[in-house]
Design a protein around this motif. Sequence first.
Motif, mmCIF file in Angstrom:
data_model
loop_
_atom_site.group_PDB
_atom_site.id
_atom_site.type_symbol
_atom_site.label_atom_id
_atom_site.label_comp_id
_atom_site.label_asym_id
_atom_site.label_seq_id
_atom_site.Cartn_x
_atom_site.Cartn_y
_atom_site.Cartn_z
ATOM 1 N N GLN A 1 16.325 6.802 -18.733
ATOM 2 C CA GLN A 1 15.958 8.401 -19.144
ATOM 3 C C GLN A 1 17.492 8.915 -18.878
ATOM 4 N N LYS A 2 17.299 9.996 -19.151
ATOM 5 C CA LYS A 2 18.644 10.971 -18.940
ATOM 6 C C LYS A 2 18.971 11.228 -17.521
ATOM 7 N N SER A 3 20.263 11.085 -17.173
ATOM 8 C CA SER A 3 20.886 11.412 -15.756
ATOM 9 C C SER A 3 20.372 10.847 -14.710
ATOM 10 N N TYR A 4 18.856 10.401 -14.565
ATOM 11 C CA TYR A 4 18.534 10.000 -13.218
ATOM 12 C C TYR A 4 17.573 8.631 -13.306
ATOM 13 N N ASN A 5 17.724 7.801 -12.437
ATOM 14 C CA ASN A 5 16.691 6.649 -12.363
ATOM 15 C C ASN A 5 17.122 5.694 -13.610
ATOM 16 N N GLY A 6 16.361 5.093 -14.016
ATOM 17 C CA GLY A 6 16.352 4.002 -14.978
ATOM 18 C C GLY A 6 16.656 2.604 -14.804
ATOM 19 N N VAL A 7 15.823 1.525 -15.264
ATOM 20 C CA VAL A 7 16.007 0.183 -14.796
ATOM 21 C C VAL A 7 16.184 -0.750 -15.960
ATOM 22 N N ALA A 8 16.568 -1.810 -15.850
ATOM 23 C CA ALA A 8 17.047 -2.836 -16.746
ATOM 24 C C ALA A 8 16.852 -4.267 -16.396
ATOM 25 N N LEU A 9 16.397 -5.268 -17.270
ATOM 26 C CA LEU A 9 16.405 -6.537 -16.981
ATOM 27 C C LEU A 9 17.635 -7.292 -17.848
ATOM 28 N N ILE A 10 18.385 -8.091 -17.374
ATOM 29 C CA ILE A 10 19.346 -8.719 -18.128
ATOM 30 C C ILE A 10 19.336 -9.947 -17.996
ATOM 31 N N SER A 11 18.819 -10.901 -19.127
ATOM 32 C CA SER A 11 18.190 -12.082 -18.970
ATOM 33 C C SER A 11 19.054 -12.964 -19.779
ATOM 34 N N ARG A 12 19.318 -14.315 -19.482
ATOM 35 C CA ARG A 12 20.046 -15.314 -20.123
ATOM 36 C C ARG A 12 19.094 -15.738 -21.215
ATOM 37 N N GLN B 1 9.315 9.362 -14.296
ATOM 38 C CA GLN B 1 10.594 8.736 -13.993
ATOM 39 C C GLN B 1 10.580 7.449 -14.130
ATOM 40 N N LYS B 2 11.554 6.747 -14.802
ATOM 41 C CA LYS B 2 11.777 5.470 -15.132
ATOM 42 C C LYS B 2 12.107 4.476 -14.155
ATOM 43 N N ARG B 3 11.044 3.772 -13.549
ATOM 44 C CA ARG B 3 11.396 3.275 -12.087
ATOM 45 C C ARG B 3 10.938 1.641 -12.197
ATOM 46 N N VAL B 4 10.251 1.139 -13.286
ATOM 47 C CA VAL B 4 9.405 0.089 -13.178
ATOM 48 C C VAL B 4 9.698 -0.965 -14.339
ATOM 49 N N ILE B 5 10.020 -2.140 -14.389
ATOM 50 C CA ILE B 5 10.132 -2.811 -15.786
ATOM 51 C C ILE B 5 9.984 -4.323 -15.085
ATOM 52 N N THR B 6 9.227 -5.161 -15.968
ATOM 53 C CA THR B 6 8.770 -6.383 -15.584
ATOM 54 C C THR B 6 8.960 -7.613 -16.804
ATOM 55 N N GLY B 7 9.107 -8.730 -16.447
ATOM 56 C CA GLY B 7 8.975 -9.924 -17.367
ATOM 57 C C GLY B 7 8.886 -11.069 -16.746
ATOM 58 N N VAL B 8 8.422 -12.010 -17.699
ATOM 59 C CA VAL B 8 8.012 -13.501 -16.991
ATOM 60 C C VAL B 8 9.398 -14.515 -17.597
ATOM 61 N N LEU B 9 9.767 -15.087 -16.611
ATOM 62 C CA LEU B 9 10.580 -16.391 -17.028
ATOM 63 C C LEU B 9 10.256 -17.513 -16.228
ATOM 64 N N ARG C 1 6.870 -14.156 -12.658
ATOM 65 C CA ARG C 1 6.885 -12.652 -13.153
ATOM 66 C C ARG C 1 8.039 -12.027 -12.039
ATOM 67 N N VAL C 2 9.110 -11.505 -12.745
ATOM 68 C CA VAL C 2 9.914 -10.644 -12.310
ATOM 69 C C VAL C 2 9.568 -9.112 -12.353
ATOM 70 N N VAL C 3 9.524 -8.629 -11.154
ATOM 71 C CA VAL C 3 9.187 -7.184 -11.204
ATOM 72 C C VAL C 3 10.475 -6.310 -10.608
#
Length: 261
Positions: free
Chosen positions: A59-70, A95-103, A107-109
């Motif tokens: 989101q703009k200016s605040y918060n924000g999460v990301a998963l960078i995965s090989r 507020q953008k604070r949560v992202i998850t995925g499975v490797l 499950r990575v949160v």
Amino acid sequence: MKIATWNVNSVRTRLVQVTHWLQENQVDVLCLQETKVVDESFPRSSFTDLGYETYIYGQKSYNGVALISRSPLSEVSMSFGAILPESIVGDLDEQKRVITGVLDGVRVVNLYVPNGSAIDSDKYIYKLHWLKVLREYLQALLQQSSSLLVCGDFNIALEDIDIHDPKNRSKQVMATDAEREALRNVLSLGLSDAFRKFTQEGGNFSWWDYRTGAFRRNAGWRIDHHYVTPDLYEQAVSCTIDTTPRHLTQPSDHTPVVVEL
DNA sequence: ATGGCGAGAGGATCTCGA
């Protein structure tokens, strides 16, 4: 499998440091918090050029999460609302604070827990409420998968040894009894601190205030964590804080924490 | 006891972080 968590305090400002760190540290998943950028402007190519997949929620200016995965992740989702009904989530996903995925079945949160500002502030109430909903969210995920790794910037030091100077901590945000109780209530789902499997001593921190020369004095807090289910706790072979990036000029105030399973 | 520093937005000086 190596998973890292790092609050970078703006992915664009820290881009060279983050991509350099990624090249030096061949982690499988890098969980970023406080990316502070809308998805259209996220510097994806800097990561894809290195061979990484990017999953972003900003989101703009605040918060924000990301998963960078090989490797590509499966079952990727963003927000509480992807898992929980709106009646429970309310407006928390603004507020953008949560992202998850499975490797590989894990499950990575990746979380950016609200800061809380100051006791008696609305933001403090918000933080405690957010942690209640987090418990519901993780409980729902546990019904799908028993191997859970929950990491990120929790903005909570769970024990006094996680703070350089714990006196007056009962009045300090990130260390109050109510915050610790809220986090322990989350962990009661069956999650354990991977770092404490290997290290019992205090003086190990992941965040140092930009002000007052806090890093020089090692006047820090350990507020960035990897919490894992028993199977992963058993599998964990190391969990370390890498203070190297905190020494650089114009650093994030946080430094990466890496767990290896 | 207080404020310190840094980032973003916007174009001076706010809010927010922790």
